[in-house]
Design a protein around this motif. Structure first.
Motif, PDB file in Angstrom:
ATOM      1  N   SER A  10       0.777  -1.294  -0.131  1.00  0.00           N
ATOM      2  CA  SER A  10       0.043   0.001   0.054  1.00  0.00           C
ATOM      3  C   SER A  10       0.752   1.157  -0.018  1.00  0.00           C
ATOM      4  O   SER A  10       1.654   1.583   0.999  1.00  0.00           O
ATOM      5  CB  SER A  10      -1.030   0.067   1.237  1.00  0.00           C
ATOM      6  N   ARG A  11       0.767   2.169  -1.014  1.00  0.00           N
ATOM      7  CA  ARG A  11       1.489   3.379  -1.204  1.00  0.00           C
ATOM      8  C   ARG A  11       0.824   4.261  -0.185  1.00  0.00           C
ATOM      9  O   ARG A  11       1.517   4.913   0.454  1.00  0.00           O
ATOM     10  CB  ARG A  11       1.283   3.803  -2.568  1.00  0.00           C
ATOM     11  N   VAL A  15       3.278   6.431   2.825  1.00  0.00           N
ATOM     12  CA  VAL A  15       3.031   7.735   3.035  1.00  0.00           C
ATOM     13  C   VAL A  15       2.932   8.169   4.326  1.00  0.00           C
ATOM     14  O   VAL A  15       3.446   9.183   4.738  1.00  0.00           O
ATOM     15  CB  VAL A  15       2.125   8.386   1.954  1.00  0.00           C
ATOM     16  N   GLU A  16       2.084   7.529   4.809  1.00  0.00           N
ATOM     17  CA  GLU A  16       2.005   7.832   6.464  1.00  0.00           C
ATOM     18  C   GLU A  16       3.240   7.986   7.220  1.00  0.00           C
ATOM     19  O   GLU A  16       3.381   8.257   8.281  1.00  0.00           O
ATOM     20  CB  GLU A  16       0.549   7.014   7.015  1.00  0.00           C
ATOM     21  N   GLN A  17       4.102   6.991   6.889  1.00  0.00           N
ATOM     22  CA  GLN A  17       5.230   6.669   7.460  1.00  0.00           C
ATOM     23  C   GLN A  17       6.431   7.404   7.245  1.00  0.00           C
ATOM     24  O   GLN A  17       7.514   7.244   7.806  1.00  0.00           O
ATOM     25  CB  GLN A  17       5.704   5.249   7.217  1.00  0.00           C
ATOM     26  N   MET A  18       6.301   8.089   6.185  1.00  0.00           N
ATOM     27  CA  MET A  18       7.347   9.196   5.727  1.00  0.00           C
ATOM     28  C   MET A  18       8.225  10.008   6.422  1.00  0.00           C
ATOM     29  O   MET A  18       9.235  10.370   6.280  1.00  0.00           O
ATOM     30  CB  MET A  18       6.941   9.792   4.243  1.00  0.00           C
ATOM     31  N   VAL A  19       7.468  10.190   7.654  1.00  0.00           N
ATOM     32  CA  VAL A  19       8.053  11.246   8.609  1.00  0.00           C
ATOM     33  C   VAL A  19       8.994  10.576   9.520  1.00  0.00           C
ATOM     34  O   VAL A  19       9.799  11.064  10.174  1.00  0.00           O
ATOM     35  CB  VAL A  19       6.964  11.874   9.381  1.00  0.00           C
ATOM     36  N   ARG A  61      10.793   0.382 -10.691  1.00  0.00           N
ATOM     37  CA  ARG A  61       9.307  -0.154 -10.467  1.00  0.00           C
ATOM     38  C   ARG A  61       8.385   1.143  -9.880  1.00  0.00           C
ATOM     39  O   ARG A  61       7.449   1.289 -10.083  1.00  0.00           O
ATOM     40  CB  ARG A  61       9.380  -1.447  -9.746  1.00  0.00           C
ATOM     41  N   HIS A  62       9.057   1.560  -9.049  1.00  0.00           N
ATOM     42  CA  HIS A  62       8.574   2.913  -8.138  1.00  0.00           C
ATOM     43  C   HIS A  62       8.884   4.076  -8.310  1.00  0.00           C
ATOM     44  O   HIS A  62       9.182   4.934  -7.290  1.00  0.00           O
ATOM     45  CB  HIS A  62       8.599   2.212  -6.640  1.00  0.00           C
ATOM     46  N   ASN A 115      11.697   5.146   1.906  1.00  0.00           N
ATOM     47  CA  ASN A 115      10.860   4.637   1.019  1.00  0.00           C
ATOM     48  C   ASN A 115      11.266   3.176   0.172  1.00  0.00           C
ATOM     49  O   ASN A 115      10.659   2.154   0.319  1.00  0.00           O
ATOM     50  CB  ASN A 115      10.798   5.636  -0.254  1.00  0.00           C
ATOM     51  N   VAL A 116      12.531   2.979   0.242  1.00  0.00           N
ATOM     52  CA  VAL A 116      13.268   1.788  -0.379  1.00  0.00           C
ATOM     53  C   VAL A 116      12.969   0.792   0.713  1.00  0.00           C
ATOM     54  O   VAL A 116      12.749  -0.440   0.438  1.00  0.00           O
ATOM     55  CB  VAL A 116      14.583   1.919  -0.628  1.00  0.00           C
ATOM     56  N   ALA A 117      13.277   1.108   1.960  1.00  0.00           N
ATOM     57  CA  ALA A 117      13.071   0.172   3.007  1.00  0.00           C
ATOM     58  C   ALA A 117      11.665  -0.543   3.154  1.00  0.00           C
ATOM     59  O   ALA A 117      11.418  -1.477   3.658  1.00  0.00           O
ATOM     60  CB  ALA A 117      13.446   0.558   4.292  1.00  0.00           C
TER      61      ALA A 117
END
Length: 231
Positions: A10-11, A15-19, A61-62, A115-117
């Protein structure tokens, strides 16, 4: 709470975890370029202990998602300008060992690495980062639930206070009316006492006048009277 599979798929969850870029250094030290902002492909692959080819496949891919999180590809004058900036930041003899890409350079930020992780399946380091993220999410949810419980309890108490105040309202109004009545009676009493004080002052004045007249009469009575003359 989201699972690791949900995070991989799930993208929106990613996004919610990017901080949470701080998680990266809790798992392993990430080697940055001299500006402290960017990381090269080789250093990202070394961080996750995978080949650069595996990293490039995930990036391709992303790519749209990663570009939204700081991935950038430098060429031409932009690349030369970037190299000059890095060399100016590198101290002493280290500048000679700074690797300069010939034609292009892909740069990652901390957000891109995070993001890669959340996308790299073949890396134990990436799995560890995801575990940290999910544990932190669980702790945050537990704190939120505890806070929600406390707020709900406070709201319940306030609701009880509100009911009590509603019941107390008529009593307070009646007490206010009685106090107003007592104030009016007290005001009338003050007026009566004031009038009585004036009357008493008048009486005292009259008493003093009577006392003075009685004193005059007593004085005249004490004076000797002449004997009557014989004819």
């Amino acid at each position: 709470m989201p699972t690791e599979v949900a995070l991989l798929e799930s993208r929106a969850l990613r996004v919610e975890q990017m901080v949470r870029v701080d998680i990266l250094d809790k798992v392993k030290s990430l080697v940055m370029l001299p500006d402290g902002i960017h990381v090269r492909t080789e250093d990202v692959a070394r961080y996750f202990e995978v080949s650069t080819e595996a990293l490039k496949k995930v990036t391709q891919r992303h790519r749209d998602e990663m570009e939204g999180n700081g991935l950038v590809l430098l060429r031409g004058s932009d690349l030369r300008s970037f190299h000059r900036d890095m060399l100016s930041l590198w101290s002493g003899g280290e500048a000679e060992s700074y690797p300069q890409a010939a034609t292009q350079l892909t740069l990652y930020t901390r957000r891109t690495v995070l993001n890669v992780a959340m996308l790299l399946r073949e890396s134990d380091i990436a799995r560890c980062v995801r575990t940290y993220l999910l544990d932190a999410e669980g702790d945050l949810r537990e704190r939120y639930d505890a806070l929600h419980f406390r707020v709900t309890g406070i709201e319940s108490c306030l609701a009880g206070v509100g009911s009590a105040l509603q019941e107390l309202g008529p009593v307070l109004r009646r007490m206010s009316e009685r106090f107003d009545s007592l104030d009016r009676k007290l005001g009338a009493t003050h007026e009566v006492v004031g009038a009585m004080s004036v009357r008493l002052a008048d009486v005292a004045h009259d008493v003093r006048r009577v006392d003075a007249r009685l004193g005059d009469v007593a004085h005249r009575l004490r004076e000797p009277h002449p004997a009557p003359r014989e004819e």
